[in-house]
Design a protein around this motif. Structure first.
Motif, PDB file in Angstrom:
ATOM      1  N   CYS A 394      -6.415   3.301  -2.203  1.00  0.00           N
ATOM      2  CA  CYS A 394      -5.990   2.435  -0.880  1.00  0.00           C
ATOM      3  C   CYS A 394      -7.225   1.129  -0.745  1.00  0.00           C
ATOM      4  O   CYS A 394      -7.676   0.840   0.333  1.00  0.00           O
ATOM      5  N   ILE A 395      -7.594   0.774  -2.150  1.00  0.00           N
ATOM      6  CA  ILE A 395      -8.663  -0.131  -1.784  1.00  0.00           C
ATOM      7  C   ILE A 395      -7.931  -2.078  -1.555  1.00  0.00           C
ATOM      8  O   ILE A 395      -8.147  -2.520  -0.904  1.00  0.00           O
ATOM      9  N   TRP A 396      -6.853  -1.571  -2.153  1.00  0.00           N
ATOM     10  CA  TRP A 396      -6.521  -2.806  -2.379  1.00  0.00           C
ATOM     11  C   TRP A 396      -6.205  -3.437  -0.766  1.00  0.00           C
ATOM     12  O   TRP A 396      -4.919  -2.945   0.345  1.00  0.00           O
ATOM     13  N   ASP A 397      -6.506  -5.223  -0.569  1.00  0.00           N
ATOM     14  CA  ASP A 397      -6.294  -5.550   0.037  1.00  0.00           C
ATOM     15  C   ASP A 397      -5.813  -6.318   0.335  1.00  0.00           C
ATOM     16  O   ASP A 397      -5.286  -7.413  -0.379  1.00  0.00           O
ATOM     17  N   PHE A 398      -4.050  -6.352   0.767  1.00  0.00           N
ATOM     18  CA  PHE A 398      -3.221  -6.681   0.895  1.00  0.00           C
ATOM     19  C   PHE A 398      -3.120  -7.880   1.607  1.00  0.00           C
ATOM     20  O   PHE A 398      -2.269  -9.099   1.650  1.00  0.00           O
TER      21      PHE A 398
END
Lengths: 885, 238
Positions: A394-398
């Motif tokens: 869940c690390i991706w910063d959308f």
């Protein structure tokens, strides 16, 4: 022939009574097991063994209750965030994106396309009935098994199969709709909103529910009484009002675009600084509005013209012209403002003290509220992961939309991953005793040094300010005086700017196990420095300035604070110029190794906290201080934005935005706001207001204004309750004592609840692991048995057995591969699931018409169940151990 | 069909700009907006149910996409953005048209996103799976990525986005693709094979609770529940 025909496992009633009943009543009742007996076990030969198992299961299921904690349930509800509407949306199967729900009921469409179902993956297969939320896993398995059965079979078999399937689905949907119809409209909307489905499907469900409702209420619907209508109307207008308000609110969101750009380029972490800034700004706007409307406007009505000259330097020093304006305490009158026409009067004293008092109370509650909220959100999980690999999920910063930023983020992530992988292999944490002692010694020395520096700074500031005060008492020219007043704020701002760099250098000496620790330590040192400087200044104001017996000491303090804020603002501008701009020039032109600077979120946020503390203290001495603060924050926002965009690069390290946010709000509350409250309390209760100016002139202490008013009120019979409240609640020690006791009791209670939950979580976790082992063991046993029992059959028998056994094995295997585990959510989901694990054994092996295989099958099953029992006993033994510490 | 479809779908009525720190949650911070909007998102529906629409079906909501006042602050802007993607002559019948994936991906919000293909795939309701989007799909997308969507919904869709082969579980292949998306496909950022193996091993060790070698939805949500930053980072604002 197929397990669909086996009433036991496709009985939707069983299914429903389980999920819904459980959902509705939150107790752990045993209805599930009852159902198990009633509806699913028509096979007598199996009854006994099942009885035994489910009996054990029941006992097992009850054991979490043995923990003496009645209020544990809500805890689960929270920590796994399963909102308990009638559906458990979070475990819902994915909606069916490709099929229109309306055609699913037509059997011919559904069964002519089995390949379509099989090919389109589980999202499609587990199509659009959401009634089964709670027992997702179970259904999931069933559906999968269902498919496996279907695939090798002929179309002839399929159509009865598909019919049951559709009927089943239809029934489920009906149930769901009934269920939804029984809710209140608000609940229903929420429930529908929370299902992960497409808009179309949601609308479909909603319409069906509405139809259901209209059908039901058709009888008495015609006579809506006028009361309900009235209620509807008010609700409607309230909604419209709310909508209008939110519309207005959106117009106020003037930085929306800017924030989006920042988020798009720098990610959530840097964005959080700007959101914090914006939040503080709104805080100040609110306090400005309150002060301006309740204190300043009445004063402006009565005040005379100001005949002091204005030469521009006042903007820096805050003295001179500003002395005789509404900016400072000293200008406000102590009289009652009366308009002759209507004889109503406005008591300036009371207005002053109540406005500021109420403002602080509101601040207090909103801070506590936001602190509690963010704490609950970010720190509630009892144990976080030790490793960080799972964080990758869940690390991706959308938020990031800028192409360059995406590339940068990707390469940062890549380096981070590589680093952490190499760290794992290196295994650094093997320090000898000597090294450890050396490390602790370094820490100690650095701590002593930084505390020493902070103390030295405080002492320096204190003596400087005292000397400065004496210097000002001498008769000097106006200009000299004003220049002298600027010395103190400049020194303070310099200290605030330079000492943190010193602390950062210390950070290079120390070796921390985690970079996080280093960050926390630096933050703590910095906040200690800033708060102690403010503390010593407050001491100077309240001890030296307040006892000066000269003119208006409150205004003098106000001026000091004004200067501090203004100079700090200027330093902030310089800081972003030199700190970021020059640093970038150096980094890109001279010394390439340094590279482009990063935005230091922690330092910037601490600066904001520092100025906000000053502004809070200043509110009493200069009611319009928030206005100054608003202007400075406004400019800082833009300067920081420009500087960020031009000079900085996105942070390389992962910044735990929400945890740091919690920390910063806590810091804003604890040393900062509570300190301000303490200063206010001393000012109001212990210090004598100056005699020649301000609303409280002539009183021995400021609080006397309130007690005097109460005294006057005492003589009016109509306002006895105010007097009573003042005497018995606000002025009484007993009340506060009782209040404290109650708060402590509640705290203790919650603490106990948390402890209980921790135990619960641990137990459930163990249960999951055991259950997993159990399942693997069983499946292994089962498949081993099946392969040994499967002799070479012939003819018709062969076809049958292959259609029976082969799929069942497939089902079993597939199940292992994809079992959904609602871990920890709570006991009964868990059991629903463990039951579903039991299903395939039976489903696959006991079709109604395979008489010939019966004995062998029941033998297999008995064996499997025995094995299971054994595993459960084992598990219970483990649990028993847990209960005996 | 009652018209105010807004309530049904968690319209992203409040694309709060905030990075979503808890100070977004303060009485006069972003929160007011979230709450009014949260209410507003519901209110579109409440308006229907409480008033007339509850009883008698009305025209489809889409017939007047901009009809609800206030609540649809974003939906108006979404409507605008979406119609810009359509050719001029088709803008009248926005609800019936689908925008092809290539056009959708020209949106600046999605253009650079490494998961753009998956996002289109997950939210598209096109029968042939080409990733084209109708206006409703687009609204669905915005609603999931909005502030007012719950973490459950967000994590559910995140799981689907990361589930590259659409089989309902995250297996090693999915994880590999996911990591590749995270690190980029470039040669210097790509992980070597052994690193990838090690990393996936680590991920599975930490998040695969039942030890079946894959991550399923509940395990995924479990991981999500422990990273509070997820809700604020899983967000796309128009």
């Amino acid at each position: 022939m197929f397990y669909h025909d086996n009433e036991a496992f496709e009985n939707p009633d069983y299914h429903y009574s389980e999920t819904l009943e459980i959902d509705r009543s939150r107790e752990r009742n045993s209805s599930f097991h009852q159902n198990l007996h009633d509806s699913s076990l028509d096979d007598d030969s199996l009854y006994d063994s099942y009885e035994g198992r489910s009996g054990r299961g029941q006992r097992n299921q009850d054991y979490p209750l043995a923990i003496p904690m009645a209020s544990m349930q809500p805890g689960f509800q929270y920590s796994y965030s399963t909102s308990r509407s009638a559906m458990q949306h979070n475990t819902n199967p994915y909606g069916n994106p490709h099929t229109n729900p309306s055609f699913e009921y037509e059997p011919e469409l559904a069964y002519t396309s089995p390949s379509f179902h099989a090919a389109d993956g589980p999202y499609v297969r587990r199509s659009s009935d959401m009634s089964d939320g709670g027992s997702f896993s179970q259904r999931y398995n069933r559906r999968q098994a269902d498919l496996v059965y279907r695939m090798p079979s002929s179309l002839l078999r399929l159509d009865s199969n598909a019919e049951t399937y559709n009927e089943d689905k239809h029934k489920q949907e009906e149930k769901l709709i009934k269920n939804l119809a029984s809710m209140s409209s608000r609940e229903r909307i929420k429930a529908i909103q929370k299902t992960p489905k497409t808009m179309k499907e949601k609308r479909d469900i909603r319409n069906k529910v509405l139809m259901e409702k209209t059908k039901k209420s058709a009888s008495y619907h015609t006579q809506i009484n006028c009361c309900t209508q009235c209620l509807y109307k008010t609700a409607l207008s309230y909604q419209q009002f709310k909508n209008g308000l939110s519309e207005c609110w959106h117009l106020l969101q003037f930085w929306q675009k800017t924030l989006k750009v920042i988020g798009g380029k720098f990610g959530t972490s840097v964005l959080s600084y700007f959101v914090f800034l914006k939040w503080l700004l709104t805080f100040n706007i609110f306090s400005f509005l309150v002060n301006f409307s309740f204190i300043t406007i009445p004063q402006l009505i009565v005040s005379g013209p100001n005949n002091l000259s204005f030469n521009g330097l006042e903007l820096l020093s805050g003295a001179g012209y500003f002395k005789k304006t509404v900016l400072y305490y000293g200008f406000y009158t102590n009289s009652t403002i009366t308009k002759t026409e209507n004889n109503s009067s406005y008591n300036m004293r009371l207005a002053y003290i109540f406005t500021i008092g109420i403002y602080f109370i509101i601040c207090f509650f909103s801070l506590v509220y936001s602190m509690a909220k963010s704490f609950r959100k970010n720190f509630i999980n009892p144990h976080t992961y030790s490793g960080s690999a799972a964080k990758l999920l869940c690390i991706w910063d959308f938020n990031i939309t800028n192409e360059k930023a995406v590339k940068l983020k990707q390469s940062n992530l890549s380096t981070q991953i590589k680093e952490s992988l190499s760290e794992v292999t290196l295994e650094v944490l093997n320090l000898s005793l000597k090294q450890r002692i050396a490390r602790i010694a370094v820490h100690l020395v650095v701590w002593v040094a930084s505390l020493g520096i902070a103390a030295a700074c405080c002492a320096g500031v204190y003596f400087l300010s005292r000397n400065n005060l004496q210097f000002l008492e001498g008769k000097k020219s106006e200009l000299e005086n004003e220049a002298a007043t600027l010395v103190l704020p400049i020194v303070v701002s310099l200290l605030n700017l330079l000492v943190p760099f010193c602390f950062a250098l210390f950070g290079l000496l120390e070796k921390f196990q985690y970079p996080r620790h280093q960050l926390y330590v630096t933050v703590i040192r910095n906040i200690f420095l800033k708060i102690s400087i403010i503390g010593i200044l407050c001491y100077y104001w309240l001890n030296d300035v307040a006892t000066l017996e000269k003119e208006c000491w409150e205004s003098l303090v106000g001026q000091d604070i004004y200067r501090l804020i203004v100079i700090d603002f200027i330093f902030c501008l310089f800081g972003s110029f030199f700190g970021e701009f020059v640093r970038r020039i150096i980094g890109t032109k001279c010394c390439k190794k340094l590279g482009v600077p990063e935005f230091d979120i922690a330092r910037n946020v601490l600066d904001l906290i520092y100025t906000q503390t000053l502004a809070w203290i200043g509110i009493f001495f200069a009611p319009l201080m928030p206005a100054v603060q608003i202007i400075s924050f406004f400019i800082i926002f833009y300067v920081k934005k420009v500087s960020l965009m031009r000079n900085c690069q996105p942070p390389r390290k992962v910044w735990r935005a929400s945890q740091m946010t919690t920390l910063f709000i806590f810091l804003l509350f604890f040393p900062s706001f509570t300190g301000v409250l303490a200063v206010m309390a001393v000012t109001i209760w212990r210090r004598m207001p100056s005699n020649q100016c301000g609303p409280f002139q002539g009183l021995t202490s400021i609080i006397d204004a309130v007690s005097g008013w109460i005294h006057i009120l005492d003589s009016y019979s109509g306002s006895k309750w105010v007097v009573w409240i003042y005497r018995n609640l606000i002025g009484s020690v007993h009340f506060f004592f009782i209040l404290t006791v109650i708060v402590l009791m509640i705290t203790y209670l919650y603490w106990q609840i948390i402890e209980g939950r921790k135990i619960m979580v641990r137990l459930l976790h163990e249960q999951i692991i055991n259950e997993g082992k159990d399942k693997m063991f069983l499946l292994n046993k089962l498949s081993a048995l099946q392969t040994s029992k499967l002799g070479p059959p012939k003819g018709e028998q062969q076809e049958r057995s292959s259609s029976l056994y082969q799929p069942s094995r497939q089902a079993a295997l597939q199940m292992t591969a994809s079992l959904e585990r609602p871990f920890g959510r709570n006991g009964r989901d868990f059991y629903a699931e463990s039951f579903s694990a039991g299903i395939p054994e039976k489903t696959g092996l006991s079709p109604a018409d395979s008489e010939g295989h019966r004995p062998a099958i029941s033998e297999t099953l008995a064996l499997a169940l025995r094995a299971r029992q054994q595993a459960e006993w084992e598990m219970q033994d483990d649990d028993d151990k847990d209960f005996r510490p | 069909m009652p018209r105010s479809g807004g309530g049904r779908t968690q319209l992203p009525a409040c694309p709060a700009p905030g990075g979503g720190g808890p100070w977004g949650a303060l009485p006069w911070g972003g929160v007011l907006e979230t709450e009014t909007c949260g209410g507003a998102a519901g209110s579109g529906g409440a308006k229907g149910p409480a008033g007339v629409a509850e009883v008698g079906p009305g025209p489809p909501w889409g017939a007047r996409p901009v009809s609800c006042r206030g609540t649809c602050w974003t939906s108006t802007s979404a409507h605008k953005r979406f119609s810009e993607l359509l050719p001029k002559e088709e803008r009248e019948s926005i609800l019936l048209k689908r925008v092809p994936k290539s056009k959708i991906l020209t949106l600046p919000e999605l253009r650079a996103n490494p998961f753009q293909d998956r996002i289109c795939r997950v939210f598209s309701t096109a029968e042939d799976g080409d990733g084209s989007m109708s206006f409703e799909d687009f609204l669905d997308l915005l609603s999931v990525f909005s502030d007012s969507a719950t973490v459950e919904i967000k994590s559910h869709y995140a799981f689907r986005i990361f589930d590259f082969d659409d089989d309902g579980i995250l297996d090693r292949k999915d994880l590999e693709k996911l990591v590749n998306c995270l690190t980029g496909e470039g040669d210097e950022t790509r992980l070597s094979e052994s690193e990838m193996d090690q990393l996936i091993q680590n991920i599975l060790e930490e998040s695969d609770i039942d030890k079946d070698g894959t991550i399923n939805l509940s395990e995924f949500q479990h991981v999500i529940s422990r990273s509070p930053d997820f809700a604020s980072s899983f967000k796309i604002v128009l």
